[in-house]
Design an enzyme around this catalytic site. Structure first.
Site, PDB file in Angstrom:
ATOM      1  N   VAL A   1       0.874  -1.169   0.000  1.00  0.00           N
ATOM      2  CA  VAL A   1       0.000   0.000   0.000  1.00  0.00           C
ATOM      3  C   VAL A   1       0.911   1.219   0.000  1.00  0.00           C
ATOM      4  O   VAL A   1       2.052   1.159   0.452  1.00  0.00           O
ATOM      5  CB  VAL A   1      -0.943   0.030   1.226  1.00  0.00           C
ATOM      6  CG1 VAL A   1      -1.999  -1.047   1.114  1.00  0.00           C
ATOM      7  CG2 VAL A   1      -0.164  -0.117   2.519  1.00  0.00           C
ATOM      8  N   SER A   2       0.407   2.323  -0.510  1.00  0.00           N
ATOM      9  CA  SER A   2       1.255   3.504  -0.687  1.00  0.00           C
ATOM     10  C   SER A   2       1.467   4.298   0.593  1.00  0.00           C
ATOM     11  O   SER A   2       2.477   4.985   0.740  1.00  0.00           O
ATOM     12  CB  SER A   2       0.657   4.418  -1.766  1.00  0.00           C
ATOM     13  OG  SER A   2       0.614   3.746  -3.008  1.00  0.00           O
ATOM     14  N   THR A   3       0.511   4.224   1.536  1.00  0.00           N
ATOM     15  CA  THR A   3       0.614   5.018   2.755  1.00  0.00           C
ATOM     16  C   THR A   3       0.402   4.152   3.991  1.00  0.00           C
ATOM     17  O   THR A   3      -0.156   3.054   3.914  1.00  0.00           O
ATOM     18  CB  THR A   3      -0.422   6.158   2.779  1.00  0.00           C
ATOM     19  OG1 THR A   3      -1.742   5.593   2.844  1.00  0.00           O
ATOM     20  CG2 THR A   3      -0.320   7.012   1.518  1.00  0.00           C
TER      21      THR A   3
ATOM     22  N   GLN B   1      -3.402   3.164   4.776  1.00  0.00           N
ATOM     23  CA  GLN B   1      -4.221   2.358   3.876  1.00  0.00           C
ATOM     24  C   GLN B   1      -4.439   0.951   4.423  1.00  0.00           C
ATOM     25  O   GLN B   1      -3.563   0.360   5.052  1.00  0.00           O
ATOM     26  CB  GLN B   1      -3.577   2.288   2.486  1.00  0.00           C
ATOM     27  CG  GLN B   1      -3.801   3.543   1.653  1.00  0.00           C
ATOM     28  CD  GLN B   1      -3.185   3.398   0.272  1.00  0.00           C
ATOM     29  OE1 GLN B   1      -1.986   3.501   0.098  1.00  0.00           O
ATOM     30  NE2 GLN B   1      -4.028   3.155  -0.717  1.00  0.00           N
TER      31      GLN B   1
END
Length: 209
Positions: A8-10, A13
């Site tokens: 996941v990017s963050t 998330q």
């Protein structure tokens, strides 16, 4: 041994969407990092490859191809490296495996190549919209940018220059000035990206020796 890679990017998330029903039988490798960062530069991505021989990993599952990344060249190189270690990649939403009877699946290769390009285009579009939003915020006088006295990590820096990384990692890289033009940045930025990549590679080499 079967494993699953999740990205996941963050930090905020949720990863539940990427967990298949049968995930309890799999070892999980979870990165919370931008897809623009090359796979082997991610903490869990690097750990996964280092553990393939010792844990006899031969099957890797991901929910969708963009979990490997948002850079076509890096995605294809990651798959190539997996195959060199006799690891089969399963992409859940395609229902396809990269190897069939130990040989490369041509259908998988074709579809993944197309989807990898789509994933990269989606990221480019997102970045373009981000630039437009920043420009608009600056025009309105409400853009603040990164807070003063904060330090940008190497991963955060490299995540902004996926196009530069893509060209630097090619077997026959083009001149730095040409990369700068293609990536729409300065030559000094390309040089900085190159140095950052070299620093990370030296750290990885020293830690594995």
């Amino acid at each position: 041994m079967k494993v699953r890679y999740i990205r996941v990017s963050t930090l905020t998330q949720n990863i539940e969407r990427q967990l298949a029903k049968e995930y309890k039988d799999e070892i999980l490798y979870i990165d919370k990092i931008s897809g623009a960062v090359p796979f082997l530069f991610r903490p869990e991505g690097k750990k996964l490859f280092s553990e393939i021989p010792g844990k006899k990993i031969n099957y890797l599952s991901i929910s969708s191809i963009d979990r490997l990344g948002r850079n076509t060249l890096d995605i294809l190189e990651t798959i190539k490296k997996l195959h060199s270690l006799n690891v089969c990649l399963k992409v859940d939403n395609l229902g396809l495996e990269s190897l069939m009877n130990g040989k490369e699946n041509p259908t998988f290769k074709l579809i993944v190549s197309v989807l990898a390009n789509v994933s990269e285009m989606e990221r480019d579009t997102m970045l373009e919209r981000q630039k437009e939003g920043i420009a608009l915020a600056k025009a309105k006088g409400v853009y603040k940018g990164r807070e003063k006295n904060t330090v940008e990590s190497a991963e955060q820096f490299l995540a902004k220059y996926s196009t530069v990384i893509k060209h630097l990692k090619k077997d026959s890289p083009i001149p730095l000035a040409d990369i700068a033009k293609l990536a729409e940045c300065s030559k000094n930025t390309v040089i900085k990206v190159k140095k950052k990549l070299e620093e990370i590679e030296k750290i990885e080499a020293s830690s594995s020796s």
